[in-house]
Scaffold this active site. Sequence first.
Site, short mmCIF file in Angstrom:
data_model
loop_
_atom_site.label_atom_id
_atom_site.label_comp_id
_atom_site.label_asym_id
_atom_site.label_seq_id
_atom_site.Cartn_x
_atom_site.Cartn_y
_atom_site.Cartn_z
N VAL A 270 0.85 -1.19 0.00
CA VAL A 270 0.00 0.00 0.00
C VAL A 270 0.88 1.24 0.00
O VAL A 270 1.81 1.35 0.79
CB VAL A 270 -0.92 0.02 1.23
N CYS A 271 0.59 2.16 -0.89
CA CYS A 271 1.29 3.44 -0.95
C CYS A 271 0.39 4.51 -0.35
O CYS A 271 -0.57 4.95 -0.99
CB CYS A 271 1.66 3.79 -2.40
#
Length: 242
Positions: free
Chosen positions: A95-96
């Site tokens: 996840v960014c």
Amino acid sequence: MAQHGPVHVASSQKALMLEMKSLQEEPVEGFKITLVDEADLYNWEVAIFGPPNTHYEGGYFKARIKFPVDYPYSPPAFRFLTKMWHPNIYENGDVCISILHPPVDDPQSGELPSERWNPTQNVRYTPSQTILLSVISLLNEPNTSSPANVDASVMYRKWRDSKDREYSEIIRKQVLATKAEAERDGVKVPTTLAEYCVRTRAPPPDEGSDLFYDDYYDDEDLEDEDEDDCCYDEDDSGTEES
């Protein structure tokens, strides 16, 4: 390479035990948290239930949170195990999101320092609760300014601007694909706001478990939360139009 001594490990273990206890006593709506290994506090298994009235309604998504030994001073890593099509999730499931980025000054990133990891920025929630709420909010409200998946970002903008259905159809198929796994795990996925917002107190650890000691905790350290507070409503901006 910096070495992390016993003080760092003891401090992070105490912080993680406190947060796990808090999550067991006051679960975050839409999540089920367990340890991957009862002897390892640094790896959490996360089950995420898709919020009602969004593309992800009825979904059952698995993820892992891996904490560093100097937590909470450094952020953990959050990775989806379930295949996800989303502007801010890499192909490998990472996840960014700004809150998981180290608190360094990086003008090239386009992020403000205040948006990055800060274990003390939210007095209402523990850092791990803040992460969970941020991730589920990100699912429904992607950040397309710096996408991890460019194709998903382009497709999402087309849905947002013209209601092109390609993006929503991909999400719908992924949600349907998770139902079989939920059945295998014996999990009933909430599909209404009433079910989604119910807090279920997790069972206490076995008496023989050495993970939790009452003398690690002070009642003053635990924040009281509104039992009726749910983070979603009927008018969520990510609601798919029929």
